[in-house]
Design an enzyme around this catalytic site. Structure first.
Site, PDB file in Angstrom:
ATOM      1  N   LYS A 121       0.870  -1.186   0.000  1.00 46.86           N
ATOM      2  CA  LYS A 121       0.000   0.000   0.000  1.00 46.86           C
ATOM      3  C   LYS A 121       0.899   1.225   0.000  1.00 46.86           C
ATOM      4  CE  LYS A 121      -4.412   1.081   0.151  1.00 46.86           C
ATOM      5  NZ  LYS A 121      -5.605   0.367  -0.346  1.00 46.86           N
ATOM      6  N   ASP A 161      -6.953   4.298  -4.705  1.00 49.13           N
ATOM      7  CA  ASP A 161      -7.647   4.167  -3.413  1.00 49.13           C
ATOM      8  C   ASP A 161      -8.244   5.551  -3.177  1.00 49.13           C
ATOM      9  OD1 ASP A 161      -7.922   2.296  -0.908  1.00 49.13           O
ATOM     10  OD2 ASP A 161      -7.357   4.201  -0.032  1.00 49.13           O
TER      11      ASP A 161
HETATM   12  P1  NDP Z   1     -12.812   7.742  -3.160  1.00 50.02           P
HETATM   13  O1  NDP Z   1     -11.734   8.718  -2.949  1.00 50.02           O
HETATM   14  O2  NDP Z   1     -13.334   7.506  -4.518  1.00 50.02           O
HETATM   15  O3  NDP Z   1     -14.049   8.073  -2.210  1.00 50.02           O
HETATM   16  C1  NDP Z   1     -13.895   8.153  -0.839  1.00 50.02           C
HETATM   17  C2  NDP Z   1     -15.202   8.590  -0.224  1.00 50.02           C
HETATM   18  O4  NDP Z   1     -15.125   8.471   1.189  1.00 50.02           O
HETATM   19  C3  NDP Z   1     -15.511  10.045  -0.502  1.00 50.02           C
HETATM   20  O5  NDP Z   1     -16.899  10.211  -0.528  1.00 50.02           O
HETATM   21  C4  NDP Z   1     -14.891  10.740   0.705  1.00 50.02           C
HETATM   22  O6  NDP Z   1     -15.462  11.997   1.001  1.00 50.02           O
HETATM   23  C5  NDP Z   1     -15.215   9.776   1.798  1.00 50.02           C
HETATM   24  N1  NDP Z   1     -14.185   9.900   2.856  1.00 50.02           N
HETATM   25  C6  NDP Z   1     -12.856   9.716   2.730  1.00 50.02           C
HETATM   26  N2  NDP Z   1     -12.229   9.948   3.889  1.00 50.02           N
HETATM   27  C7  NDP Z   1     -13.186  10.328   4.741  1.00 50.02           C
HETATM   28  C8  NDP Z   1     -13.182  10.689   6.102  1.00 50.02           C
HETATM   29  N3  NDP Z   1     -12.037  10.729   6.813  1.00 50.02           N
HETATM   30  N4  NDP Z   1     -14.369  10.998   6.666  1.00 50.02           N
HETATM   31  C9  NDP Z   1     -15.536  10.958   5.962  1.00 50.02           C
HETATM   32  N5  NDP Z   1     -15.603  10.601   4.661  1.00 50.02           N
HETATM   33  C10 NDP Z   1     -14.453  10.288   4.078  1.00 50.02           C
HETATM   34  O7  NDP Z   1     -12.241   6.357  -2.525  1.00 50.02           O
HETATM   35  P2  NDP Z   1     -12.757   4.876  -2.766  1.00 50.02           P
HETATM   36  O8  NDP Z   1     -14.208   4.841  -2.998  1.00 50.02           O
HETATM   37  O9  NDP Z   1     -11.838   4.250  -3.728  1.00 50.02           O
HETATM   38  O10 NDP Z   1     -12.414   4.221  -1.347  1.00 50.02           O
HETATM   39  C11 NDP Z   1     -13.369   4.160  -0.268  1.00 50.02           C
HETATM   40  C12 NDP Z   1     -12.964   3.064   0.703  1.00 50.02           C
HETATM   41  O11 NDP Z   1     -12.918   1.808   0.009  1.00 50.02           O
HETATM   42  C13 NDP Z   1     -11.570   3.223   1.330  1.00 50.02           C
HETATM   43  O12 NDP Z   1     -11.599   2.703   2.636  1.00 50.02           O
HETATM   44  C14 NDP Z   1     -10.696   2.340   0.449  1.00 50.02           C
HETATM   45  O13 NDP Z   1      -9.529   1.902   1.126  1.00 50.02           O
HETATM   46  C15 NDP Z   1     -11.658   1.181   0.201  1.00 50.02           C
HETATM   47  N6  NDP Z   1     -11.347   0.348  -0.953  1.00 50.02           N
HETATM   48  C16 NDP Z   1     -11.255   0.887  -2.204  1.00 50.02           C
HETATM   49  C17 NDP Z   1     -10.985   0.072  -3.271  1.00 50.02           C
HETATM   50  C18 NDP Z   1     -10.989   0.599  -4.678  1.00 50.02           C
HETATM   51  O14 NDP Z   1     -10.932  -0.231  -5.604  1.00 50.02           O
HETATM   52  N7  NDP Z   1     -11.076   1.885  -4.912  1.00 50.02           N
HETATM   53  C19 NDP Z   1     -10.715  -1.360  -3.103  1.00 50.02           C
HETATM   54  C20 NDP Z   1     -10.920  -1.834  -1.765  1.00 50.02           C
HETATM   55  C21 NDP Z   1     -11.208  -0.989  -0.735  1.00 50.02           C
HETATM   56  P3  NDP Z   1     -14.655  13.343   0.658  1.00 50.02           P
HETATM   57  O15 NDP Z   1     -14.790  13.494  -0.834  1.00 50.02           O
HETATM   58  O16 NDP Z   1     -15.334  14.422   1.417  1.00 50.02           O
HETATM   59  O17 NDP Z   1     -13.238  13.130   1.106  1.00 50.02           O
END
Ligand code: NDP
Length: 448
Positions: A121, A161
């Site tokens: 990571k 991510d």
């Molecule tokens: P994105 O950046 O596309 O979206 C993240 C979302 O989560 C946004 O809506 C963001 O809001 C919100 N968010 C992030 N940090 C915070 C926080 N501290 N508090 C509140 N809201 C938050 O990321 P992904 O959708 O790719 O990832 C989301 C989760 O899924 C993560 O935990 C990631 O590790 C996990 N994941 C992702 C994979 C992938 O293929 N993308 C694979 C496996 C797991 P804002 O815009 O306001 O920051």
């Protein structure tokens, strides 16, 4: 019970990493007791220590000519079953503890996919929010100017991510190609025109929904007609909502760090298109959704509350898809109190240990992230295969493979849990199945 004191003593400030390690260590106790060789081989001490940690300076220039400095990281955690594989996160909260927890989880997750991928990571405390495309490009180029010497298609293959989507992968890939003088599958999540795989953007959300459907099928039920709470509004949340709509469920919420939207009528295809445009093209906040659809409500985030009201709505299923520790004990109690049947984690470690205990005590169908969200890295693995073969599989082929992989992960977790006397406990199942595969491979390869 094995102590993780040596982890606490060595890195006392890495709270998230300790959390991830203690959950695994608790689950694998019966395996350690049954296999004295694991203790002789100091397998636990070895598996918690990254094979390599790279930390580097990332200087970049903003549109006004001001120089900024961020910190870049890559954790190469474990390569026992394949090249390091795992995403890059760009978010101001990024630090060594968060990336080590994510890399540690990734090792087990990748083992569960049955594809040959080790765990890693990386990322940076850079915040892409509010930056221009040119600023993001200059940052990505500077980040890759150092990272490129540590990665490669047979060494370490990063992906996206939080904060790293198609735009960032494009800039990162462009710089890698220039420096390495090679067009290779060194990153996944690439665009279709230049080596990406169909269904990669959808894979985590779709996979998480397939996993929930598998869990429900063990009770003779399906997602059809189920009311579903979803958090986040990024990649994972969007495609979770899409698949839920397709399967006849009713997703009623989404969120970002500013708050959440609750739409009691449920998202439709049209509403989701609006959300996707809002988040991906306009890079706006979810709050704007209620201006377009006034029947929905927006509730601003309020950390002082001590709980998240998003998780206090009545629903059958929950898909936390934002970030780590977004469901605490109180949230878990609220969900259970409102009759939740299924929790399928799209995010990594979104539930605190106390919250997990509530789900397990109440025998909720609880799919932990390392199993339920493994669809993303699985299709990344399929993207690597397609790159190696220099061909592209059609959409149906990739989706079929994704479905089969999620089905197999579910089966493996379920059967392993039963084998170790914890039927229905997917946490135990996922941790033990992933652990055994990785540590047996480490032992085969000697003390390295
Ligand atoms: P994105 O950046 O596309 O979206 C993240 C979302 O989560 C946004 O809506 C963001 O809001 C919100 N968010 C992030 N940090 C915070 C926080 N501290 N508090 C509140 N809201 C938050 O990321 P992904 O959708 O790719 O990832 C989301 C989760 O899924 C993560 O935990 C990631 O590790 C996990 N994941 C992702 C994979 C992938 O293929 N993308 C694979 C496996 C797991 P804002 O815009 O306001 O920051």
């Amino acid at each position: 019970m094995e102590s993780i004191k040596f982890v606490l003593d060595r890195d006392p400030h890495e709270r998230e990493f300790h959390q991830a390690v203690s959950e695994v260590v608790e689950s694998i106790q019966p395996v350690l007791d049954k296999n004295p060789q694991y203790r002789r081989e100091a397998i636990l001490e070895r598996i918690v220590e990254p094979e390599r940690v790279i930390v580097f300076r990332v200087p970049w220039v903003d549109d006004q000519g001001q120089v900024h400095v961020n910190r870049g990281f890559r954790i190469q955690m474990n390569s026992a079953i394949g090249p390091y594989k795992g995403g890059l996160r760009f978010h101001p909260s990024v630090n060594l503890s968060i990336l080590k927890f994510l890399a540690f989880e990734q090792v087990f997750k990748n083992a569960l996919t049955s594809l040959p991928m080790g765990g890693g990571k990386g990322g940076s405390d850079f915040d892409p929010k509010g930056k221009s495309d040119n600023e993001v490009m200059r940052f990505c180029q500077s980040f890759m100017a150092e990272l490129f010497r540590h990665i490669g298609p047979d060494t370490d293959v990063p992906a996206g991510d939080i904060g790293v989507g198609a735009r960032e992968i494009g800039y990162l890939f462009g710089m890698y190609k220039k420096l390495a003088r090679e067009f290779t599958g060194v990153l996944t999540g690439k665009s279709l025109n230049w080596g990406g795989s169909l269904v990669r953007p959808e894979a985590t959300g779709y996979g998480c929904t397939y996993f929930a459907a598998e869990m429900l099928a063990t009770k003779g039920q399906s997602l059809e007609g189920k009311t579903c709470l979803v958090s986040g509004s990024g990649n994972v949340a969007q495609y979770t909502i899409e698949k839920l709509i397709e399967l006849g469920a009713k997703p009623v919420s989404c969120s970002d760090s500013s708050g959440y939207v609750y739409d009691p009528a449920g998202f439709t295809r049209e509403k989701l298109n609006f959300l996707m445009k809002l988040k991906n093209a306009m890079r706006g906040r979810v709050k704007l959704y209620v201006e377009q659809y006034p029947e929905a409500t927006f509730v601003p985030a309020d950390p002082a509350l001590g709980y998240n009201p998003l998780w206090n709505h009545k629903a059958d299923c929950a898909f936390p898809s934002a970030t780590q520790n977004e469901i605490n004990e109180r949230d878990a109690k609220n969900l259970v109190g409102n009759g939740i049947q299924v929790v399928s984690e799209g995010a990594n470690m979104p539930t605190t240990p106390d919250g997990v205990n509530i789900f397990l005590e109440h025998r909720i169908l609880y799919g932990p992230g390392k199993a339920a969200n493994a669809g993303g890295v699985s299709v990344s693995g399929l993207e690597m295969s397609q790159n190696s073969m220099r061909l592209n599989w059609p959409r149906e082929e990739v989706d079929k493979r994704l479905k089969t992989i999620m089905k197999n992960i579910h089966k493996m977790c379920k059967e392993t849990a039963e084998q170790y006397g914890a039927p229905g406990n997917y946490v135990t199942g996922a941790n033990i199945a992933g652990f055994v595969k990785v540590v047996d491979s480490m032992i085969d390869q000697g003390v390295v």
